[in-house]
Write an enzyme that holds these catalytic residues in place. Sequence first.
Site, PDB file in Angstrom:
ATOM      1  N   GLY A   1      56.198  76.609  19.784  1.00  0.00           N
ATOM      2  CA  GLY A   1      57.151  75.897  20.248  1.00  0.00           C
ATOM      3  C   GLY A   1      56.953  75.008  20.895  1.00  0.00           C
ATOM      4  O   GLY A   1      56.109  74.665  21.762  1.00  0.00           O
TER       5      GLY A   1
ATOM      6  N   ARG B   1      58.270  75.486  27.537  1.00  0.00           N
ATOM      7  CA  ARG B   1      60.214  76.390  27.869  1.00  0.00           C
ATOM      8  C   ARG B   1      60.717  76.583  26.758  1.00  0.00           C
ATOM      9  O   ARG B   1      62.325  76.218  27.191  1.00  0.00           O
ATOM     10  CB  ARG B   1      60.846  75.264  29.181  1.00  0.00           C
TER      11      ARG B   1
ATOM     12  N   ALA C   1      45.692  86.924  28.315  1.00  0.00           N
ATOM     13  CA  ALA C   1      46.057  86.172  28.752  1.00  0.00           C
ATOM     14  C   ALA C   1      45.114  85.181  28.653  1.00  0.00           C
ATOM     15  O   ALA C   1      43.678  85.061  29.422  1.00  0.00           O
ATOM     16  CB  ALA C   1      46.618  86.190  30.281  1.00  0.00           C
TER      17      ALA C   1
ATOM     18  N   HIS D   1      54.243  84.455  35.410  1.00  0.00           N
ATOM     19  CA  HIS D   1      54.329  84.850  34.707  1.00  0.00           C
ATOM     20  C   HIS D   1      53.606  86.539  34.498  1.00  0.00           C
ATOM     21  O   HIS D   1      55.000  87.564  33.716  1.00  0.00           O
ATOM     22  CB  HIS D   1      53.129  84.577  33.284  1.00  0.00           C
TER      23      HIS D   1
ATOM     24  N   ARG E   1      56.306  89.431  33.434  1.00  0.00           N
ATOM     25  CA  ARG E   1      55.893  90.611  32.483  1.00  0.00           C
ATOM     26  C   ARG E   1      55.951  92.173  34.033  1.00  0.00           C
ATOM     27  O   ARG E   1      56.045  93.392  33.010  1.00  0.00           O
ATOM     28  CB  ARG E   1      54.482  90.232  32.028  1.00  0.00           C
TER      29      ARG E   1
END
Length: 192
Positions: free
Chosen positions: A9, A12, A34, A50, A54
């Site tokens: 997508g 954001r 990552a 991030h 997590r």
Amino acid sequence: MNQRTLVFGGARSGKSAQAERLAAAGGKPVVYIATAAVGDDEMAARIALHRQQRSAHYADWETVEEQLALGDAIAHHSTPDNVLLVDCLTVWLSNLLFSEQRDYPEIGRIEAPARFVAERERFLDVLSQAKGEVVLVSNEVGMGIVPQGAVSRWFVDEAGRLNQAVAAICDRVQFVAAGLPLELKGHKGHKA
């Protein structure tokens, strides 16, 4: 089950959060791969955010950082007993395309670095043979205005080609917009 899922997508859009939900849903241990590298203060802040998000929700996940050899990381960490979550393919693509740190022209054809060709091929081969579940996050960057410069067009073209190749391999593909996943391939009618 060795299901492969692509969640993609815009910026954001909620794609990473959706991918994290999918990875956690099976109850298996998750290995988070990552692809981002700290290049400046802004990127360092994004990576820190991030990590914080997590650790707040998925403290037991193992994190592996790999900026270039993504195929090798998947081959090493994929097992039938875990789920790999790769975030994000377009960051990885950018790492590869600009790995030689050379100047690129704004006009004319751009040749990809040799490492890009080899790593992309290795990644697609390993992904098609992964031993466990793999959830991949990618950006959709080709739905806007066509970039003016050659480097930007090159990146958009390669990102589109990569997303198509990954989607062809994956059993399930979701497009996320405004936090809402739309099933494009596999699991129709099933909510994650």
